[in-house]
Design a protein around this motif. Structure first.
Motif, mmCIF file in Angstrom:
data_model
loop_
_atom_site.group_PDB
_atom_site.id
_atom_site.type_symbol
_atom_site.label_atom_id
_atom_site.label_comp_id
_atom_site.label_asym_id
_atom_site.label_seq_id
_atom_site.Cartn_x
_atom_site.Cartn_y
_atom_site.Cartn_z
ATOM 1 N N VAL A 10 8.221 -6.624 -15.175
ATOM 2 C CA VAL A 10 8.401 -6.195 -13.783
ATOM 3 C C VAL A 10 8.608 -4.682 -13.725
ATOM 4 C CG1 VAL A 10 9.940 -6.334 -11.781
ATOM 5 C CG2 VAL A 10 9.233 -8.419 -12.958
ATOM 6 N N MET A 11 9.378 -4.136 -14.632
ATOM 7 C CA MET A 11 9.604 -2.688 -14.665
ATOM 8 C C MET A 11 8.296 -1.942 -14.926
ATOM 9 S SD MET A 11 12.721 -2.299 -13.834
ATOM 10 C CE MET A 11 12.909 -0.574 -14.157
ATOM 11 N N ASP A 12 7.470 -2.460 -15.832
ATOM 12 C CA ASP A 12 6.163 -1.848 -16.077
ATOM 13 C C ASP A 12 5.301 -1.902 -14.823
ATOM 14 O OD1 ASP A 12 6.547 -1.013 -18.691
ATOM 15 O OD2 ASP A 12 5.757 -2.866 -19.561
ATOM 16 N N GLN A 13 5.272 -3.042 -14.146
ATOM 17 C CA GLN A 13 4.477 -3.163 -12.926
ATOM 18 C C GLN A 13 4.931 -2.161 -11.870
ATOM 19 O OE1 GLN A 13 4.742 -7.319 -11.874
ATOM 20 N NE2 GLN A 13 2.893 -7.818 -13.025
ATOM 21 N N LEU A 14 6.235 -2.015 -11.698
ATOM 22 C CA LEU A 14 6.754 -1.056 -10.722
ATOM 23 C C LEU A 14 6.395 0.375 -11.110
ATOM 24 C CD1 LEU A 14 10.257 -2.617 -9.985
ATOM 25 C CD2 LEU A 14 8.296 -2.492 -8.424
ATOM 26 N N SER A 15 6.489 0.689 -12.388
ATOM 27 C CA SER A 15 6.141 2.034 -12.853
ATOM 28 C C SER A 15 4.662 2.328 -12.659
ATOM 29 C CB SER A 15 6.522 2.203 -14.325
ATOM 30 O OG SER A 15 7.912 2.111 -14.482
ATOM 31 N N ILE A 16 3.820 1.360 -12.983
ATOM 32 C CA ILE A 16 2.372 1.515 -12.807
ATOM 33 C C ILE A 16 2.044 1.637 -11.329
ATOM 34 C CG2 ILE A 16 0.154 0.327 -13.047
ATOM 35 C CD1 ILE A 16 1.337 -0.833 -15.720
ATOM 36 N N ASP A 17 2.693 0.830 -10.505
ATOM 37 C CA ASP A 17 2.476 0.887 -9.060
ATOM 38 C C ASP A 17 2.824 2.278 -8.516
ATOM 39 O OD1 ASP A 17 1.847 -0.727 -6.583
ATOM 40 O OD2 ASP A 17 3.854 0.017 -6.076
ATOM 41 N N ALA A 18 3.895 2.881 -9.033
ATOM 42 C CA ALA A 18 4.271 4.224 -8.598
ATOM 43 C C ALA A 18 3.198 5.249 -8.969
ATOM 44 C CB ALA A 18 5.622 4.613 -9.202
ATOM 45 N N VAL A 19 2.574 5.087 -10.130
ATOM 46 C CA VAL A 19 1.498 6.002 -10.541
ATOM 47 C C VAL A 19 0.301 5.856 -9.595
ATOM 48 C CG1 VAL A 19 -0.180 6.523 -12.365
ATOM 49 C CG2 VAL A 19 2.214 6.113 -12.948
ATOM 50 N N ILE A 20 -0.057 4.636 -9.264
ATOM 51 C CA ILE A 20 -1.212 4.397 -8.386
ATOM 52 C C ILE A 20 -0.932 4.896 -6.974
ATOM 53 C CG2 ILE A 20 -2.622 2.583 -7.341
ATOM 54 C CD1 ILE A 20 -2.365 1.135 -10.081
ATOM 55 N N THR A 21 0.281 4.694 -6.491
ATOM 56 C CA THR A 21 0.663 5.232 -5.182
ATOM 57 C C THR A 21 0.637 6.754 -5.225
ATOM 58 O OG1 THR A 21 1.976 3.281 -4.661
ATOM 59 C CG2 THR A 21 2.484 5.299 -3.441
ATOM 60 N N GLY A 22 1.108 7.342 -6.321
ATOM 61 C CA GLY A 22 1.050 8.788 -6.483
ATOM 62 C C GLY A 22 -0.375 9.316 -6.473
ATOM 63 N N PHE A 23 -1.292 8.541 -7.041
ATOM 64 C CA PHE A 23 -2.719 8.880 -7.049
ATOM 65 C C PHE A 23 -3.226 9.001 -5.609
ATOM 66 C CE2 PHE A 23 -7.067 7.236 -6.847
ATOM 67 C CZ PHE A 23 -7.741 8.018 -7.779
ATOM 68 N N ALA A 24 -2.968 7.983 -4.789
ATOM 69 C CA ALA A 24 -3.422 7.998 -3.393
ATOM 70 C C ALA A 24 -2.780 9.152 -2.630
ATOM 71 C CB ALA A 24 -3.105 6.668 -2.720
ATOM 72 N N THR A 25 -1.498 9.347 -2.823
ATOM 73 C CA THR A 25 -0.777 10.402 -2.114
ATOM 74 C C THR A 25 -1.280 11.778 -2.517
ATOM 75 O OG1 THR A 25 1.168 8.976 -2.004
ATOM 76 C CG2 THR A 25 1.521 11.314 -1.623
ATOM 77 N N ALA A 26 -1.535 11.989 -3.799
ATOM 78 C CA ALA A 26 -2.029 13.288 -4.260
ATOM 79 C C ALA A 26 -3.382 13.617 -3.632
ATOM 80 C CB ALA A 26 -2.130 13.308 -5.786
ATOM 81 N N VAL A 27 -4.271 12.632 -3.574
ATOM 82 C CA VAL A 27 -5.587 12.868 -2.962
ATOM 83 C C VAL A 27 -5.430 13.146 -1.466
ATOM 84 C CG1 VAL A 27 -7.830 11.845 -2.404
ATOM 85 C CG2 VAL A 27 -6.860 11.548 -4.696
ATOM 86 N N ASP A 28 -4.644 12.329 -0.787
ATOM 87 C CA ASP A 28 -4.482 12.502 0.656
ATOM 88 C C ASP A 28 -3.810 13.821 1.016
ATOM 89 O OD1 ASP A 28 -5.696 10.067 1.053
ATOM 90 O OD2 ASP A 28 -3.830 8.970 1.350
ATOM 91 N N ASP A 29 -2.853 14.258 0.193
ATOM 92 C CA ASP A 29 -2.128 15.495 0.470
ATOM 93 C C ASP A 29 -2.797 16.731 -0.128
ATOM 94 O OD1 ASP A 29 -0.277 13.888 1.729
ATOM 95 O OD2 ASP A 29 1.236 14.052 0.145
ATOM 96 N N GLY A 30 -3.855 16.539 -0.900
ATOM 97 C CA GLY A 30 -4.501 17.677 -1.551
ATOM 98 C C GLY A 30 -3.616 18.301 -2.620
ATOM 99 N N ALA A 31 -2.783 17.494 -3.251
ATOM 100 C CA ALA A 31 -1.878 17.969 -4.304
ATOM 101 C C ALA A 31 -2.587 17.807 -5.649
ATOM 102 C CB ALA A 31 -0.571 17.182 -4.262
ATOM 103 N N TRP A 32 -3.486 18.736 -5.936
ATOM 104 C CA TRP A 32 -4.394 18.571 -7.075
ATOM 105 C C TRP A 32 -3.697 18.729 -8.417
ATOM 106 C CZ3 TRP A 32 -7.496 15.719 -4.939
ATOM 107 C CH2 TRP A 32 -7.921 15.950 -3.635
ATOM 108 N N GLN A 33 -2.646 19.509 -8.501
ATOM 109 C CA GLN A 33 -1.892 19.584 -9.749
ATOM 110 C C GLN A 33 -1.165 18.256 -9.987
ATOM 111 O OE1 GLN A 33 -2.193 21.828 -12.119
ATOM 112 N NE2 GLN A 33 -0.827 20.601 -13.372
#
Length: 164
Positions: A10-33
């Motif tokens: 469950v901890m791995d799933q939550l951590s992976i989910d945070a990475v994928i959410t970060g992926f979407a947020t970075a693209v939407d916000d233009g946070a390329w770094q």
């Protein structure tokens, strides 16, 4: 499966989910770094099915930065995540694959509601949908994306539906 193993999964799933959410947020916000930092050092991204490029994350991030200037308003959603975390005899491993659907509405530069002071309309100019395939590795700093492939299934340009 013991409670300890179940909790680790469950901890791995939550951590992976945070990475994928970060992926979407970075693209939407233009946070390329931020986008680059979500990947392993040898990470690659493949946007060819959506009319884009494939290559090392640094090159793809540069392409995204240039391309996304045409879409100042964007908010894509990543849903229906399906996790396949490496199983080492009942224990979580260091590799994972995630399949997740996406919906990506965007507004073109100069369109109403693009942040330039013009009034917003109710519909985006461009919407696409499809599925991401993520390959992830556990690194010293946590889970990171090693590969991501976009499988665009459809797109709509100002109301016209086009199969992907």
């Amino acid at each position: 499966m013991t409670q300890r193993v179940a909790l680790a999964t469950v901890m791995d799933q939550l951590s992976i989910d945070a990475v994928i959410t970060g992926f979407a947020t970075a693209v939407d916000d233009g946070a390329w770094q931020d986008y680059r930092e979500l990947f392993t050092g040898d990470g690659r991204a493949d946007y060819r099915s959506a009319g884009g490029v494939e290559g090392p994350v640094a090159e793809v991030a540069q392409w995204l930065e240039e391309t996304m200037r045409n879409f100042p308003v964007r908010q894509h959603l990543i849903v229906n995540r399906r996790f396949d975390i490496q199983d080492l005899g009942g224990y979580s491993g260091d590799r994972a694959e995630v399949r997740a659907d996406y919906l990506n509405p965007m507004r073109l530069l100069g369109a109403p509601g693009d942040g330039t002071g013009t009034p917003a309309t109710t519909a985006p100019d461009f919407v696409s949908g499809g599925r991401y395939a993520f390959g992830l590795l556990r690194a010293g700093t946590g889970w990171r994306i090693r590969t991501v492939t976009v499988h665009e299934k459809w797109r709509s340009l100002s109301g016209e539906l086009t199969p992907g």
